[in-house]
Design a protein around this motif. Structure first.
Motif, PDB file in Angstrom:
ATOM      1  N   ALA A 115       0.837  -1.207   0.000  1.00  0.00           N
ATOM      2  CA  ALA A 115       0.000   0.000   0.000  1.00  0.00           C
ATOM      3  C   ALA A 115       0.868   1.252   0.000  1.00  0.00           C
ATOM      4  CB  ALA A 115      -0.930   0.005   1.217  1.00  0.00           C
ATOM      5  N   ILE A 116       0.339   2.315  -0.633  1.00  0.00           N
ATOM      6  CA  ILE A 116       0.968   3.638  -0.621  1.00  0.00           C
ATOM      7  C   ILE A 116      -0.015   4.606   0.025  1.00  0.00           C
ATOM      8  CG2 ILE A 116       1.981   5.494  -1.999  1.00  0.00           C
ATOM      9  CD1 ILE A 116       2.423   3.418  -4.231  1.00  0.00           C
ATOM     10  N   CYS A 126      -5.288   6.028   0.062  1.00  0.00           N
ATOM     11  CA  CYS A 126      -4.360   4.904  -0.002  1.00  0.00           C
ATOM     12  C   CYS A 126      -4.500   4.197  -1.340  1.00  0.00           C
ATOM     13  CB  CYS A 126      -4.649   3.934   1.152  1.00  0.00           C
ATOM     14  SG  CYS A 126      -3.850   2.329   1.045  1.00  0.00           S
ATOM     15  N   LYS A 127      -3.390   3.876  -1.958  1.00  0.00           N
ATOM     16  CA  LYS A 127      -3.396   3.082  -3.187  1.00  0.00           C
ATOM     17  C   LYS A 127      -2.889   1.688  -2.852  1.00  0.00           C
ATOM     18  CE  LYS A 127      -2.712   5.019  -7.030  1.00  0.00           C
ATOM     19  NZ  LYS A 127      -2.089   5.835  -8.106  1.00  0.00           N
ATOM     20  N   LYS A 128      -3.711   0.679  -3.138  1.00  0.00           N
ATOM     21  CA  LYS A 128      -3.339  -0.701  -2.851  1.00  0.00           C
ATOM     22  C   LYS A 128      -2.822  -1.365  -4.122  1.00  0.00           C
ATOM     23  CE  LYS A 128      -6.539  -1.383   1.022  1.00  0.00           C
ATOM     24  NZ  LYS A 128      -7.570  -2.263   1.617  1.00  0.00           N
ATOM     25  N   LEU A 129      -1.590  -1.887  -4.025  1.00  0.00           N
ATOM     26  CA  LEU A 129      -0.962  -2.582  -5.145  1.00  0.00           C
ATOM     27  C   LEU A 129      -1.147  -4.086  -4.979  1.00  0.00           C
ATOM     28  CD1 LEU A 129       0.325   0.266  -5.094  1.00  0.00           C
ATOM     29  CD2 LEU A 129       2.480  -0.774  -5.794  1.00  0.00           C
ATOM     30  N   PHE A 130      -1.215  -4.790  -6.099  1.00  0.00           N
ATOM     31  CA  PHE A 130      -1.401  -6.229  -6.052  1.00  0.00           C
ATOM     32  C   PHE A 130      -0.895  -6.838  -7.351  1.00  0.00           C
ATOM     33  CE2 PHE A 130      -5.373  -3.926  -6.935  1.00  0.00           C
ATOM     34  CZ  PHE A 130      -5.605  -4.289  -8.259  1.00  0.00           C
ATOM     35  N   PHE A 140      -7.168   2.752  -6.012  1.00  0.00           N
ATOM     36  CA  PHE A 140      -7.071   3.848  -5.055  1.00  0.00           C
ATOM     37  C   PHE A 140      -8.305   3.889  -4.163  1.00  0.00           C
ATOM     38  CE2 PHE A 140      -7.722   8.352  -3.865  1.00  0.00           C
ATOM     39  CZ  PHE A 140      -6.564   8.528  -3.119  1.00  0.00           C
ATOM     40  N   TYR A 141      -8.083   4.072  -2.846  1.00  0.00           N
ATOM     41  CA  TYR A 141      -9.160   4.138  -1.868  1.00  0.00           C
ATOM     42  C   TYR A 141      -9.046   5.466  -1.116  1.00  0.00           C
ATOM     43  CZ  TYR A 141      -9.593  -0.830  -2.863  1.00  0.00           C
ATOM     44  OH  TYR A 141      -9.766  -2.037  -3.498  1.00  0.00           O
ATOM     45  N   ALA A 185       2.094   2.258  -9.475  1.00  0.00           N
ATOM     46  CA  ALA A 185       1.731   3.391  -8.626  1.00  0.00           C
ATOM     47  C   ALA A 185       1.160   4.554  -9.426  1.00  0.00           C
ATOM     48  CB  ALA A 185       2.953   3.867  -7.843  1.00  0.00           C
ATOM     49  N   VAL A 186       1.253   4.506 -10.752  1.00  0.00           N
ATOM     50  CA  VAL A 186       0.783   5.629 -11.572  1.00  0.00           C
ATOM     51  C   VAL A 186      -0.735   5.724 -11.550  1.00  0.00           C
ATOM     52  CG1 VAL A 186       0.727   6.618 -13.890  1.00  0.00           C
ATOM     53  CG2 VAL A 186       2.828   5.556 -13.053  1.00  0.00           C
TER      54      VAL A 186
END
Length: 270
Positions: A115-116, A126-130, A140-141, A185-186
């Motif tokens: 997460a970022i 928060c942006k969750k990567l997976f 993005f949340y 992340a973009v």
């Protein structure tokens, strides 16, 4: 047990593959080897302790490398547990401040739920990567602003790379193949070509990046491996940070790479 019994030729050291399963141990060993990593701090909830760095010999070189031992404390060792204090635009772990945006990584290398977290000045959230699902690699949340509290994590400063990540693949200490891709992340959208494959571009490595690749192969004792580079332009200088190391990583859809790989592995084995 099988390798001890039959003593086969080993390309990638089995014990070091266990080290690769804990992102903290990877970062400890990278730093001990003089390789730059993003500024970070560990939030330990499992008693992890980094112990002194010990010299070790590799099986393919006479030069010294460095290895990091680690342990998990018993319940009576409270010093190993970390303290986290959370604020609107930063966190502090054991007094070390990490400002948003920062990256939250589970220490388990098999857990890709990264997460970022963004500062209020940028709208928060928060942006969750997976791992890629269809054409998505992150979401993005906007209403999630608090970090997770249910496990051990690495918190590291977000490294601005102008929207690209570099994937590096090695075969022995002197060969490397590098590709750039759009960072998840973009916007989380995976760019694909007409064949449905993720779009990647060839990358010319700097002398420093070639040295990084050589050190990773020798220190982690992985002849065939991959790692992720974050490139940052600082004035006239190009800074490269390693943020992940993986064993047994291969390039996808590159005939030249596989021809080179076959030749090099033949030479290594013989």
């Amino acid at each position: 047990e099988y390798s001890k019994l039959h003593e086969p030729f080993i390309l990638n050291d089995l014990q070091m593959q266990r080290v690769l399963m804990d992102r903290r141990r990877v970062y400890d060993l990278l730093e001990a080897s003089g390789i730059d990593v993003p500024r970070h701090v560990y939030m330990n909830r499992d008693g992890y302790v980094s112990t002194p760095i010990l010299p070790a010999k590799t099986s393919h070189s006479n030069s010294d490398t460095m290895s990091v031992c680690s342990k998990r404390s018993d319940d009576s060792d409270h010093d190993a547990e970390s303290e986290l204090v959370e604020y609107d635009d930063h966190i502090e772990v054991n007094g070390v401040r990490i400002d948003k945006p920062f990256v939250e990584k589970p220490v388990d290398a098999d857990d890709h739920n990264i997460a970022i977290y963004y500062p209020n000045s940028a709208g928060g959230g928060c942006k969750k990567l997976f791992r890629k699902i269809g054409d998505r690699s992150s979401e993005f949340y906007p209403h999630i602003n608090e970090v997770r509290r249910d496990g051990s994590f690495i918190y590291e400063e977000f490294v601005e790379t102008q929207g690209t990540d570099v994937k590096m693949y090695t075969v022995g200490p002197d060969y490397g193949h590098a590709e750039a891709r759009k960072s998840p992340a973009v916007d989380g959208k995976v760019e694909r070509n007409a064949d449905g494959k993720e779009v990647r571009f060839p990358v010319i490595l700097t002398l420093r990046e070639k040295e990084i690749a050589r050190r990773i192969v020798m220190v982690f004792k992985q002849q065939v491996c991959g790692f992720d580079l974050l490139r940052v332009q600082e004035g006239d200088s190009l800074m490269s940070f390693v943020c992940d190391v993986n064993g047994w990583s291969f390039v996808k859809k590159s005939k030249k790479y596989y021809e080179d790989c076959a030749q090099l592995l033949t030479e290594i084995c013989l």
